[in-house]
Design an enzyme around this catalytic site. Structure first.
Site, PDB file in Angstrom:
ATOM      1  N   SER A  98      28.162  -1.100  73.646  1.00  0.00           N
ATOM      2  CA  SER A  98      27.460  -0.563  72.466  1.00  0.00           C
ATOM      3  C   SER A  98      28.119   0.725  72.686  1.00  0.00           C
ATOM      4  CB  SER A  98      26.019  -0.768  72.486  1.00  0.00           C
ATOM      5  OG  SER A  98      25.739   0.075  71.246  1.00  0.00           O
ATOM      6  N   CYS A 134      25.819   2.236  68.158  1.00  0.00           N
ATOM      7  CA  CYS A 134      24.332   2.541  67.964  1.00  0.00           C
ATOM      8  C   CYS A 134      24.030   3.994  67.755  1.00  0.00           C
ATOM      9  CB  CYS A 134      23.485   1.976  69.006  1.00  0.00           C
ATOM     10  SG  CYS A 134      23.955   2.522  70.361  1.00  0.00           S
ATOM     11  N   LYS A 152      40.122  13.666  32.206  1.00  0.00           N
ATOM     12  CA  LYS A 152      39.889  14.001  30.815  1.00  0.00           C
ATOM     13  C   LYS A 152      41.115  13.539  30.290  1.00  0.00           C
ATOM     14  CE  LYS A 152      37.215  17.366  30.087  1.00  0.00           C
ATOM     15  NZ  LYS A 152      36.770  18.507  30.388  1.00  0.00           N
ATOM     16  N   ARG A 195      34.778   8.574  30.327  1.00  0.00           N
ATOM     17  CA  ARG A 195      34.865   8.760  31.613  1.00  0.00           C
ATOM     18  C   ARG A 195      33.820   7.810  32.054  1.00  0.00           C
ATOM     19  NH1 ARG A 195      32.683  14.815  32.986  1.00  0.00           N
ATOM     20  NH2 ARG A 195      30.778  14.654  31.725  1.00  0.00           N
ATOM     21  N   TYR A 247      28.836  -5.416  65.383  1.00  0.00           N
ATOM     22  CA  TYR A 247      27.822  -4.782  64.611  1.00  0.00           C
ATOM     23  C   TYR A 247      27.760  -3.304  64.560  1.00  0.00           C
ATOM     24  CZ  TYR A 247      25.325  -4.269  68.980  1.00  0.00           C
ATOM     25  OH  TYR A 247      25.033  -3.768  70.290  1.00  0.00           O
ATOM     26  N   ARG A 294      40.420  22.943  27.598  1.00  0.00           N
ATOM     27  CA  ARG A 294      39.396  22.398  28.630  1.00  0.00           C
ATOM     28  C   ARG A 294      39.875  22.114  29.930  1.00  0.00           C
ATOM     29  NH1 ARG A 294      36.680  17.570  25.599  1.00  0.00           N
ATOM     30  NH2 ARG A 294      34.687  18.140  26.376  1.00  0.00           N
ATOM     31  N   MET A 303      33.702  23.520  35.589  1.00  0.00           N
ATOM     32  CA  MET A 303      35.114  24.346  35.097  1.00  0.00           C
ATOM     33  C   MET A 303      34.632  24.620  33.656  1.00  0.00           C
ATOM     34  SD  MET A 303      36.858  23.877  37.576  1.00  0.00           S
ATOM     35  CE  MET A 303      38.351  24.280  37.199  1.00  0.00           C
ATOM     36  N   HIS A 354      22.882  20.276  31.970  1.00  0.00           N
ATOM     37  CA  HIS A 354      23.345  20.601  33.193  1.00  0.00           C
ATOM     38  C   HIS A 354      22.423  20.253  34.328  1.00  0.00           C
ATOM     39  CE1 HIS A 354      24.330  22.902  36.783  1.00  0.00           C
ATOM     40  NE2 HIS A 354      25.453  22.704  36.365  1.00  0.00           N
ATOM     41  N   GLY A 368      29.989  20.914  34.741  1.00  0.00           N
ATOM     42  CA  GLY A 368      29.592  22.304  34.711  1.00  0.00           C
ATOM     43  C   GLY A 368      30.506  23.340  35.482  1.00  0.00           C
TER      44      GLY A 368
END
Ligand code: PEP
Ligand code: MG
Length: 889
Positions: free
Chosen positions: A773, A840, A26, A349, A860, A96, A107, A465, A105
């Site tokens: 693998s 994997c 902010k 923002r 991969y 703020r 703070m 909210h 929500g």
């Protein structure tokens, strides 16, 4: 001297957007907006370093902070021509919080700070509007009282309600100045009773109280929960922003609102938002009054948009929209206030958005030339793609519409009705699907919102909210369904004469806002054009290949549909869960001699051959890694009398003998037991059967379609001899089958690297392996000495306590297990430079682990089919980040 305080606005901007870590999002953006000449009321930011220092030093501020704050405050006073505590021209400020990343929500905010019994008179006289002045004062006492002094907010609501009742009015706006004055008196009296002290009258005391409350709230339980869910370290701290107040509640030429430069649900390039005439910011966010749409395009008949009600301020805001998007090159979430037709910017923002919107915005911004393709790829959170791949309601399904609210967060969900966040969490942990039903949500409900399949609220708008948090979490949400009456006491919700109780099934559609009684049939999602476009860009940018872990034709088809480039793990033991096959599988395991086993294996061979044939066909020449049997025995041993009797009958054994055999086979630590190649070595006929099935199927498919190149993988290898012996068996079978068929096919034989010993001798193992693998599930188990099956009992606690940053079975432990993978890869490639390397374990579908796989240059990753798009995007992001890091080295 450390600079703890940074000015912004009225020509002095110490900060800029790049100082987000120091000034919070902010504060940094207020300075940035002010520096590009947008109308930002002047103020200052107390840095996040003060927060960190405050907690490091027993909640004490740095000695020179006070002087810096005084100087910054004096600058605001001069800039706006008002003085803190002045009875004629009082300066009022907002206080703020603002962390490095937005924590909606989480703070607390205090507005109108500086009001007291004397300055309220000055405000009334100066503005010529006593109603506004007293309304502002009561808002201040209410916010300060609950945020700073810890008074329960219901206590304030009760007082307003009783004054409204006395005055016989419904809307707050209908109250007179005298009514508000009565509210203020009631508030002050109640606060004094609750706290044992009069409400503070000195603005300087008020300011330091508010600053302390912002820093204090950084460590409150809901902030802690939010940080835990979003991996935000406590050490970041929050900044505090103190800014001259502007007023949206001074009359009908005033307003306040929240808007997005593009539609945050769909991504459509339309100005989207909500506003309230004659109101202050928290009215919109808290959902106390239902806001109206910003632009005409979104207004329903009868609704007056801001575009129509305040055309001049709207036009100005629309220009700001354009300036901000061009400047930040991203969709912005803006807070503004209009005071007597003049627009002020209070925040900007990057806007939170649904997954669908994120894709559309990224692709469209790239096509508009605002950003390049790499940036577009980086803009979409791979994990959020999950939302797009989830089912929606079948339009043809029968539905009993119960009510309608706002389409606050897309996706559909069904579940049992619960009315509290705690219950949602409790029941979700037991594996139940629940819908959290609340009149409105507050930050205390976060854990329940996270645990629920979907969220339904009866109050609040699209930026309330519930809506903002649900969108961020990817939970379907219907908000503001005002037609529903919720009775927490009776545990019921009702609409149009229909009553539902706790535990009844409810379905919500977050894309339309509809709510249905009962379960509704869902259908697979259709992916948008933007999805295909972005995936195409991601495919071009990535180096890692993406395969799927798949055994069934359905899994394989899903995997291909999502763009898998082969199968990286076919767990053959999973092919025997089918009731038709499990019997033969059990007979094979329980047989007491080779002849018994061979008889059971003969029954399994045709099933296996058919399975492999189907997989090879679906994968059309793409690589298919088939792992030979690795059954954790406890999953397959017969349980209960009936199953034992069935196996005994099939094997011609009596019940006592079969029970004795089951006991003989049962293991104390089955995940470390007679598994993987250990079984293949004890009973070679098992792998022989599987190898035969693979080769016969491959030859057959090769006759009419692209010849598959099976990659046969040996599990749980810990010594080179295990691999040598098993490999020789498979090669012997290949020879036999090729001779019988009069033809041959290409194939390769590799191994899983999933034991620490295998890692340490990977150079030797590589001598006889065509590929590796990494089985990071077992590797995590064995490197940590954690049981895969039992760790769930205490791992969450470890994560909560910060002993581990993440569950290592979900996201790879880079320092330990990751080091093992790195060593294994290096050793393997030292023997065979071109050795193919994959992963994997479950980590193959986790974006952070994929970034690690890119860093160690695996070839991969392989993951479950639904994770394939996630992995494709994460692989692209890892490649782009890697290239960026290299170019700045
Ligand atoms: C592994 O251990 O990582 C693996 C993929 O095999 P499984 O989960 O089947 O043991
Ligand atoms: Mg394994």
């Amino acid at each position: 001297m450390t600079k703890w305080v940074y000015n912004f606005g009225a020509g002095v901007n110490d900060g800029h957007a790049g100082l987000r870590n120091l000034l919070g999002g902010k504060g940094a953006n207020l300075a940035e907006m002010a520096s590009i000449d947008l109308p930002v009321p002047p103020g200052f930011t107390i840095t996040t370093e003060v927060c960190t220092s405050y907690y490091d030093n027993d909640k004490k501020y740095p000695a020179d902070l006070r002087g810096q704050v005084d100087a910054a405050l004096a600058r605001i006073e001069t800039a706006v021509g008002r003085k803190f505590g002045d009875k004629d021209k009082p300066l009022l400020v907002s206080v703020r919080s603002g962390a490095r990343v937005s924590m909606p929500g989480m703070m607390d905010t205090v507005l109108n700070l500086g009001l007291n019994d004397s300055t309220v008179q000055g405000l009334a006289a100066g503005s010529g509007d006593a109603r506004f002045a007293w309304d502002s004062y009561r808002r201040f006492i209410q916010m300060y009282g609950s945020v700073v002094l810890g008074v329960d907010h219901h206590r304030f609501e009760e007082i307003i309600e009783s004054v409204k009742l006395d005055a016989d009015v419904i809307e707050d706006t209908a109250l007179t100045p005298e009514d508000w004055q009565r509210v203020v008196e009631g508030y002050k009296q109640m606060v004094a009773e609750e706290t044992g002290k009069p409400f503070p009258q000195d603005p300087v005391d008020q300011l330091w109280g508010a600053i302390g409350a912002v820093f204090g709230s950084w460590m409150n339980p809901r902030a802690n929960t939010y940080r835990r869910l979003h991996d935000i370290p406590a050490s970041w701290g929050t900044a505090v922003n103190v800014q001259a107040m502007v007023f949206g509640n001074m009359g009908d030429d005033c307003a306040t609102g929240v808007c997005f430069t593009r539609d945050p649900s769909t991504g459509l390039n339309e100005f989207y938002g909500e506003y309230l005439v004659n109101a202050q910011g928290e009215d919109v966010v808290a959902g106390i009054r239902t806001p109206r749409p910003l632009s005409k395009a979104y207004a329903k008949p009868g609704e007056v948009s801001m575009e129509e009600a305040l055309p001049q301020a709207y036009a100005e805001l629309n220009k700001v929209r354009d300036v901000l998007e061009k400047h930040y090159k991203d969709m912005q979430d803006i807070e503004f206030t209009v005071q007597q037709n003049k627009l002020y910017m209070l925040q900007t923002r990057a806007g939170k958005r649904s997954a669908a919107a994120s894709l559309r915005i990224a692709v469209e911004m790239a096509n508009e030339g605002l950003i390049d393709r790499d940036t577009a790829i980086m803009r979409v959170n791979p994990a959020s793609l999950d939302q797009l791949l989830h089912p929606t309601l079948d339009p043809k399904a029968e539905k009993k519409r119960f009510a309608k609210g706002l389409p606050a967060s897309p996706g559909a969900a069904s579940g049992a009705v619960v009315f509290s966040a705690d219950e949602a969490e409790l029941r979700a942990h037991k594996g139940e699907s629940v819908i959290l039903v609340r009149i409105e949500t507050s930050p205390e409900d976060i854990h329940g919102m996270h645990a629920a399949r979907g969220i339904l609220t009866t109050r609040g708008g699209m930026t309330s909210h519930a809506a903002v948090v649900a969108r961020g979490m990817g939970r379907p949400c219907v908000a503001g369904a005002g037609g529903i009456n919720v009775d927490y006491g009776a545990q019921t919700l009702s609409a149009d004469g229909v009553l539902l109780r706790a535990g009844d099934i409810l379905t919500i559609d977050g894309a339309t806002g509809e709510v249905f009684a009962g379960a509704v049939k869902m259908i697979e999602p259709k992916l948008s054009g933007e999805f295909g476009t972005l995936m195409g860009w991601a495919d071009a940018a990535r180096r890692l290949k993406v395969r799927a872990n798949a055994e069934t034709p359905l899994d394989a088809e899903t995997a291909r549909k999502f763009g898998a480039e082969g199968i990286g793990l076919c767990r053959t033991e999973h092919m025997f869960f089918d009731p038709q096959r499990i019997g033969a599988m059990r007979q094979m395991i329980m047989a007491k001699d080779e002849a018994g086993r061979r008889a059971a294996l003969a029954k399994l061979l045709p099933f296996q051959r058919d399975d492999f044939r189907a997989l090879f066909k679906i994968m059309e020449g793409l690589p298919v890694t088939i792992r030979l049997l690795d059954p954790p025995l406890h999953e397959f041993l017969p349980h209960g009398e009936a199953e034992l009797a069935e196996v005994a009958h099939a094997l011609g054994m009596n019940e006592a003998a079969i029970k004795a055999r089951a006991e003989e086979l049962s293991e104390t630590n089955p995940m470390l037991g007679h598994r993987g190649c250990r079984l293949g070595i004890s009973y070679p006929e098992i792998y022989e059967m599987q190898a035969r099935a693979i080769f016969e199927a491959a030859i057959e498919v090769g006759k009419t379609a692209a010849a598959p190149v099976p990659e046969i993988m040996i599990p749980l290898v810990g010594t080179k001899r295990e691999l040598d012996i098993t490999r020789a068996q498979i090669e012997a079978v290949a020879k036999d089958v090729f001779a019988e068929a009069g033809t041959s096919i290409e194939y390769s034989i590799g191994t899983m690297i999933e034991l620490p010993r295998a890692v340490l001798i990977a150079d030797l193992i590589a001598e006889n392996a065509d590929f590796f693998s990494f089985g990071t599930n077992d590797l995590t188990q064995t490197v940590f000495g954690l049981s895969r099956d039992d760790a769930g009992k205490f791992l969450p606690h470890y994560v909560e306590q910060g002993i581990l940053t993440k569950d290592p079975f979900v996201s790879i432990d880079v320092d330990g297990v990751g080091a093992m993978v790195r060593i294994g890869a290096e050793k393997g490639r030292a023997t065979k430079p071109g050795l193919k390397l994959g992963i994997c374990g479950e980590h193959g579908g986790d974006p952070a682990s994929i970034a690690f796989c890119e860093a160690v240059k695996l070839d991969y990753v392989s993951c479950s089919p639904y994770r394939v798009p996630v992995a494709r995007l994460a692989a692209a992001q890892a490649a782009i980040e890697g290239a960026q890091a290299n170019s700045t080295d």
